[in-house]
Design an enzyme around this catalytic site. Structure first.
Site, PDB file in Angstrom:
ATOM      1  N   ASP A  70       0.824  -1.211   0.000  1.00 35.63           N
ATOM      2  CA  ASP A  70       0.000   0.000   0.000  1.00 35.63           C
ATOM      3  C   ASP A  70       0.851   1.250   0.000  1.00 35.63           C
ATOM      4  O   ASP A  70       0.616   2.182  -0.750  1.00 35.63           O
ATOM      5  CB  ASP A  70      -0.980  -0.007   1.190  1.00 35.63           C
ATOM      6  CG  ASP A  70      -0.302  -0.292   2.536  1.00 35.63           C
ATOM      7  OD1 ASP A  70       0.933  -0.507   2.589  1.00 35.63           O
ATOM      8  OD2 ASP A  70      -1.022  -0.311   3.561  1.00 35.63           O
ATOM      9  N   ASP A  75       7.140   3.826   3.159  1.00 35.96           N
ATOM     10  CA  ASP A  75       7.320   4.880   4.162  1.00 35.96           C
ATOM     11  C   ASP A  75       8.804   4.919   4.544  1.00 35.96           C
ATOM     12  O   ASP A  75       9.607   5.488   3.818  1.00 35.96           O
ATOM     13  CB  ASP A  75       6.394   4.560   5.342  1.00 35.96           C
ATOM     14  CG  ASP A  75       6.393   5.629   6.418  1.00 35.96           C
ATOM     15  OD1 ASP A  75       6.556   6.810   6.083  1.00 35.96           O
ATOM     16  OD2 ASP A  75       6.219   5.285   7.605  1.00 35.96           O
ATOM     17  N   LYS A 101       5.876   7.902   0.437  1.00 33.31           N
ATOM     18  CA  LYS A 101       6.237   9.072   1.258  1.00 33.31           C
ATOM     19  C   LYS A 101       7.761   9.165   1.234  1.00 33.31           C
ATOM     20  O   LYS A 101       8.426   8.717   2.159  1.00 33.31           O
ATOM     21  CB  LYS A 101       5.807   8.841   2.715  1.00 33.31           C
ATOM     22  CG  LYS A 101       4.360   9.044   3.035  1.00 33.31           C
ATOM     23  CD  LYS A 101       4.215   9.071   4.569  1.00 33.31           C
ATOM     24  CE  LYS A 101       2.924   8.456   5.015  1.00 33.31           C
ATOM     25  NZ  LYS A 101       2.855   8.268   6.477  1.00 33.31           N
ATOM     26  N   ARG A 159      -9.907   0.889   6.666  1.00 30.92           N
ATOM     27  CA  ARG A 159      -9.376   0.261   5.450  1.00 30.92           C
ATOM     28  C   ARG A 159     -10.393   0.299   4.314  1.00 30.92           C
ATOM     29  O   ARG A 159     -10.022   0.259   3.143  1.00 30.92           O
ATOM     30  CB  ARG A 159      -8.998  -1.201   5.720  1.00 30.92           C
ATOM     31  CG  ARG A 159      -7.810  -1.374   6.654  1.00 30.92           C
ATOM     32  CD  ARG A 159      -7.311  -2.811   6.560  1.00 30.92           C
ATOM     33  NE  ARG A 159      -6.461  -3.193   7.675  1.00 30.92           N
ATOM     34  CZ  ARG A 159      -5.134  -3.010   7.717  1.00 30.92           C
ATOM     35  NH1 ARG A 159      -4.523  -2.435   6.716  1.00 30.92           N
ATOM     36  NH2 ARG A 159      -4.446  -3.408   8.754  1.00 30.92           N
TER      37      ARG A 159
HETATM   38  P1  IMP Z   1       7.774   1.120   6.205  1.00 36.98           P
HETATM   39  O1  IMP Z   1       8.391  -0.181   6.601  1.00 36.98           O
HETATM   40  O2  IMP Z   1       8.044   2.203   7.209  1.00 36.98           O
HETATM   41  O3  IMP Z   1       8.076   1.554   4.789  1.00 36.98           O
HETATM   42  O4  IMP Z   1       6.235   0.950   6.407  1.00 36.98           O
HETATM   43  C1  IMP Z   1       5.396   0.402   5.516  1.00 36.98           C
HETATM   44  C2  IMP Z   1       4.125   0.028   6.232  1.00 36.98           C
HETATM   45  O5  IMP Z   1       3.779   0.972   7.251  1.00 36.98           O
HETATM   46  C3  IMP Z   1       2.983   0.054   5.247  1.00 36.98           C
HETATM   47  O6  IMP Z   1       2.798  -1.202   4.664  1.00 36.98           O
HETATM   48  C4  IMP Z   1       1.819   0.481   6.121  1.00 36.98           C
HETATM   49  O7  IMP Z   1       1.203  -0.658   6.665  1.00 36.98           O
HETATM   50  C5  IMP Z   1       2.408   1.281   7.237  1.00 36.98           C
HETATM   51  N1  IMP Z   1       2.239   2.751   7.033  1.00 36.98           N
HETATM   52  C6  IMP Z   1       3.188   3.652   6.719  1.00 36.98           C
HETATM   53  N2  IMP Z   1       2.682   4.895   6.593  1.00 36.98           N
HETATM   54  C7  IMP Z   1       1.348   4.761   6.815  1.00 36.98           C
HETATM   55  C8  IMP Z   1       0.247   5.692   6.795  1.00 36.98           C
HETATM   56  O8  IMP Z   1       0.366   6.920   6.553  1.00 36.98           O
HETATM   57  N3  IMP Z   1      -0.972   5.168   7.076  1.00 36.98           N
HETATM   58  C9  IMP Z   1      -1.179   3.857   7.354  1.00 36.98           C
HETATM   59  N4  IMP Z   1      -0.180   2.949   7.362  1.00 36.98           N
HETATM   60  C10 IMP Z   1       1.067   3.405   7.096  1.00 36.98           C
HETATM   61 MG    MG Z   2       0.984  -2.537   5.601  1.00 40.03          MG
END
Ligand code: IMP
Ligand code: MG
Length: 183
Positions: A106, A109, A137, A171
């Protein structure tokens, strides 16, 4: 689509990506996939739970042979900030050796989740590995990571809807919205 005059959910401050914009962009991503894969079979790995809605709509835009697997990671708990290192909770059931693998999530981040998963998949000897995310992001990255296909670049705001949750809720919103800060 939801009724065009359906009221905004009371917990949502503003819509960042509308339902129509999501569907328009997914049509384009479908064309990009067709260009990348031509008539090859694709082994799709969707990262649960967030990628479920996006994956369901995206896969219906391609006529390739598709094998679908889902894996689960966890890092957020109920907070809006990452709890640190993501952990793999539910592993793969399909073989990926020699396959063209497309990992779908999705949102990208910090990059921790997708670098963990791509590393794990690459170690299994696939023919290729690509990553497609609905949202990116970029400003939040903690480990260097770029997706091959990105739906939308978004600012550093916590968003929900169309698969993305806060404490497992929202969701099923048809759009991507910014959550109202608690009163
Ligand atoms: P990362 O490992 O920090 O890149 O995080 C990825 C996961 O964090 C995604 O698959 C989401 O489940 C969650 N996540 C990151 N940012 C958001 C947000 O703004 N809203 C909801 N879930 C988020
Ligand atoms: Mg996720």
């Amino acid at each position: 689509m939801a009724h065009p005059t359906a009221p905004l959910h009371p917990d949502i401050e503003s819509i960042l990506v509308s339902e129509a914009a999501i569907h328009q962009r997914i049509t384009e991503l479908g064309r990009d996939l067709k260009r990348l894969y031509a008539d090859q079979e694709i082994t799709v790995i969707a990262i649960m739970n967030g990628a479920i809605l996006f994956t369901a709509d995206l896969l219906r835009q391609v006529d390739n042979a598709v094998r679908l697997d889902c894996i689960r990671t966890t890092s957020y708990g109920s907070a809006t900030e990452s709890a640190g290192t993501p952990k793999l909770v539910h592993g793969l059931t399909l073989d990926v050796a020699g396959r063209h693998v497309l990992i779908v999530d999705d949102i990208l981040d910090t990059g921790k989740t997708l670098s963990l998963i791509t590393g794990m998949v690459r170690a299994l000897g696939p023919a290729s590995v690509r990553v497609c995310v609905l949202l990116d992001k970029k400003g939040r990255r903690q480990v260097p990571f770029e997706a091959d296909l990105v739906g939308f670049q978004i600012p550093d705001k916590f968003v929900v809807g169309y698969g993305l949750d806060f404490a497992e809720r929202y969701r099923n919103l048809t759009y991507i919205g910014v959550l109202r800060p608690p009163a």
